[in-house]
Write an enzyme that holds these catalytic residues in place. Structure first.
Site, mmCIF file in Angstrom:
data_model
loop_
_atom_site.group_PDB
_atom_site.id
_atom_site.type_symbol
_atom_site.label_atom_id
_atom_site.label_comp_id
_atom_site.label_asym_id
_atom_site.label_seq_id
_atom_site.Cartn_x
_atom_site.Cartn_y
_atom_site.Cartn_z
ATOM 1 N N GLY A 136 -10.232 -2.203 -13.165
ATOM 2 C CA GLY A 136 -10.980 -3.415 -13.490
ATOM 3 C C GLY A 136 -11.004 -3.683 -14.986
ATOM 4 N N ILE A 164 -1.026 0.695 -16.171
ATOM 5 C CA ILE A 164 -1.453 2.042 -15.862
ATOM 6 C C ILE A 164 -2.053 2.116 -14.451
ATOM 7 C CG2 ILE A 164 -1.907 2.732 -18.249
ATOM 8 C CD1 ILE A 164 -4.872 2.115 -17.831
ATOM 9 N N ASN A 177 5.532 1.183 -1.987
ATOM 10 C CA ASN A 177 5.023 2.200 -2.918
ATOM 11 C C ASN A 177 5.054 3.521 -2.163
ATOM 12 O OD1 ASN A 177 2.657 3.970 -3.805
ATOM 13 N ND2 ASN A 177 2.683 2.492 -5.479
ATOM 14 N N LYS A 219 0.831 -1.203 0.000
ATOM 15 C CA LYS A 219 0.000 0.000 0.000
ATOM 16 C C LYS A 219 0.872 1.263 0.000
ATOM 17 C CE LYS A 219 -3.569 2.690 0.658
ATOM 18 N NZ LYS A 219 -4.441 2.964 -0.506
ATOM 19 N N CYS A 275 -1.273 8.832 -8.292
ATOM 20 C CA CYS A 275 -2.528 8.694 -7.560
ATOM 21 C C CYS A 275 -3.492 9.815 -7.983
ATOM 22 C CB CYS A 275 -2.302 8.757 -6.048
ATOM 23 S SG CYS A 275 -3.866 8.640 -5.146
ATOM 24 N N ASN A 279 5.243 6.456 -6.692
ATOM 25 C CA ASN A 279 3.859 6.715 -7.086
ATOM 26 C C ASN A 279 3.691 8.180 -7.466
ATOM 27 O OD1 ASN A 279 1.093 7.068 -7.243
ATOM 28 N ND2 ASN A 279 0.632 6.106 -5.276
#
Lengths: 304, 250
Positions: free
Chosen positions: A217, A191, A99, A45, A130, A127
């Protein structure tokens, strides 16, 4: 014997199946189901210098063959990771990758430095993508200049392999990928989620507390495949492909598009065992087609 | 927590749109406690992608039972599966009710009766007296009232349309004084829990609330199902679903 190992710059994975940051907590949440050592890598996470409360709920909405999330990087902070979360992985075999997300270059450097001697850590994912935080996050990842500067700064402050995670919410993702390469990344991952929104037509209000969120998804898979394909021919460093991988067939598509490894996110929610099933399917596909190494899959579309 | 693909033993539409499902799940049934839930996969394909969490309604020997109302795509799909078919379930998950050994007041709104029915079953086994308060819009939204009547020492029903029990809201018919002599457990819509919390706070006592929320992972990994508490956002899936009424911000 089929060779499933992959090299991501200085990082070698035993197999190309990884789980994406945000979907797998801090690596211990699924321990009762199977050993993380079966996976190529586990992306932990996202972590910020200080703990973050995250966004106002509701944070998730289901959408056609996918979901929107706006968690807002709720996390325990670097200290929580070092004091609680990484020690909880002591003695558990696996390739764990942190991350990291900062609001400034200094913050990225601060986290990277703090992780330098962290136990049980094989790499750092930077990262810059976000979509659900006001400062930092995607704001960096839409700029080639900022992406290169952050990558270079993190590169200088750690000896761990680094992977830069890219946002699809840009005009030309290849420019950003080239910037990560120029900054010294070992690999890029893409991505991250596509910026999206959903509205409750009865209440006439946004369905997410944050108003907008990131779409993930199976719905986003063709977008992801295209971006992996175009990035992998724009840069020389390896690409970790993700975005809607749910089955082994999906994974093969990403390898053919040029990915060296793949990451599974949303599909873990539907079936926590999907990473293992996907790995098994990849292996059988390679055997059936007499392909002796996963690395060869990326060669098929090279000439196109 | 286990993840199994198992057989559906029985399906029963107890009221229009309300379904009881019995699954063959010996290991889960053995370890399940009232207040915990199972996370159910509703589609083999890519849509709907998320599992659905359901409170465990009872667990006996090899059988694990859930109660659900058809509210959307996922529950609609689930309502179409038949006995003998396979189902992919994960559980038991979450912090259960803490059973206190004193007379119990159970307060349910609509489908919120599911975990409280399980709790009442366990209390009956432990010889804990149960006063059950059960409210809904109408008699057709009181799926387990006969079963509850059979096990609770006392059952008080309200419906908003007056089709069964007293007309009104369940929070209107609670005992005047919910004193420390009782342990209070509740599950229901946010409006009910909100009204109940006001009553409890005014009397200076706390209850155990079972909350619900949309979930993605169901194991505490994704931070998607958080609820507001006095100590910040907490995950309904593993920090809850049972919280102290003192902690929740409703």
């Amino acid at each position: 014997m089929t060779d499933l190992s992959v090299k991501l710059g200085r990082l070698t994975l035993k197999n190309p199946v990884t789980v994406a940051s945000g979907a797998y907590g801090y690596g211990a949440e699924y321990l009762t189901l199977y050993a993380p050592s079966l996976l190529g890598a586990v992306f932990l996470k996202g972590i910020t210098p200080k703990p973050r409360a995250g966004n106002q709920p509701p944070r998730i909405v289901e959408t056609p063959a996918g979901m929107l999330n706006a968690i807002g990087l709720q996390n325990v902070g670097i200290e929580g990771l070092l004091k609680d979360k990484l020690p909880a992985l002591q003695g558990i075999e696996g390739c764990f990758i942190a991350n990291i997300a900062g609001e400034s270059i200094d913050e990225f450097v601060q986290i990277a430095e703090a992780l330098e001697n962290a136990p049980n850590l094989s790499g750092i994912e930077v990262n810059v993508s976000c979509p659900n935080v006001r400062k930092g996050g995607m704001a960096f990842g839409v700029s080639a200049k900022a992406t290169e500067a952050i990558t270079r700064a993190v590169r200088k402050s750690t000896s761990l392999p680094i992977i830069v995670k890219l946002t699809p919410n840009v005009t030309d993702i290849r420019e950003i990928a080239r910037a990560a390469e120029a900054g010294g990344a070992d690999a890029v991952s893409l991505i991250n989620t596509l910026l999206g929104m959903a509205i409750d037509i009865e209440k006439r209000r946004p369905l997410l507390g944050n108003i907008t969120g990131g779409l993930s998804g199976p719905a986003i898979r063709p977008v992801a495949v295209n971006m992996v394909w175009s990035v992998s021919r724009a840069i020389k460093i390896p690409v970790i492909g993700m975005g809607g991988v749910r089955t082994w067939e999906d994974a093969i598509e990403f390898f053919l598009a040029g990915a060296s490894a793949i990451s599974i996110g949303t599909a873990v929610f539907q079936d926590p065992l999907s990473p293992l099933k996907i790995l098994d399917g990849i292996q059988k596909y390679l055997e059936k087609n007499s392909i002796d190494s996963i690395k060869h899959l990326s060669e098929y579309l090279k000439k196109d | 927590m286990n993840l199994v693909t198992t057989e559906i033993l029985k399906t029963n539409e107890v009221k229009p749109g309300y379904f009881l499902h019995d699954y063959n799940a010996p290991l889960m049934a053995k370890t399940s406690e009232p207040g915990q839930f199972i996370h159910v996969r509703v589609a083999a394909g890519p849509h709907p992608i998320l599992r659905r969490p359901f409170s465990i309604c009872s667990a006996k020997e090899d059988r694990l039972q859930i109660l659900f109302r058809v509210v959307g795509e996922g529950t609609h799909l689930l309502s179409k599966v038949m006995p003998g078919e396979k189902i992919d379930i994960m559980g038991p998950i979450g912090t259960p009710f803490k059973i206190e050994h004193k007379p119990a007041v159970l307060i349910a709104g609509g489908i919120g009766c599911a975990p409280l029915y399980f709790l009442a079953l366990r209390m009956k086994e432990a010889n804990i007296p149960v006063r059950f308060y059960y409210g809904a819009r109408s008699v057709s939204d009181l799926p387990l009232h006969e079963e509850i009547n059979a096990i609770a020492g006392e059952l008080n029903i309200t419906t908003e349309d007056g089709s069964l029990g007293k007309k009104g809201l369940i929070t209107d018919v609670l005992p005047d004084r919910l004193t420390q002599d009782f342990a209070v457990y509740a599950c229901g819509p946010e409006t009910m829990l909100h009204a109940l919390k006001k009553i409890l706070d005014a009397q200076g006592i706390s209850a155990q609330f079972s909350l619900e929320n949309r979930m993605a992972c169901g194991v505490g990994a994704c931070m998607g199902c958080v609820t507001r508490t006095i100590s910040g956002f907490k995950r309904v899936c593993v920090d809850g679903p049972v919280f102290s009424s003192d902690d929740v911000v409703i």
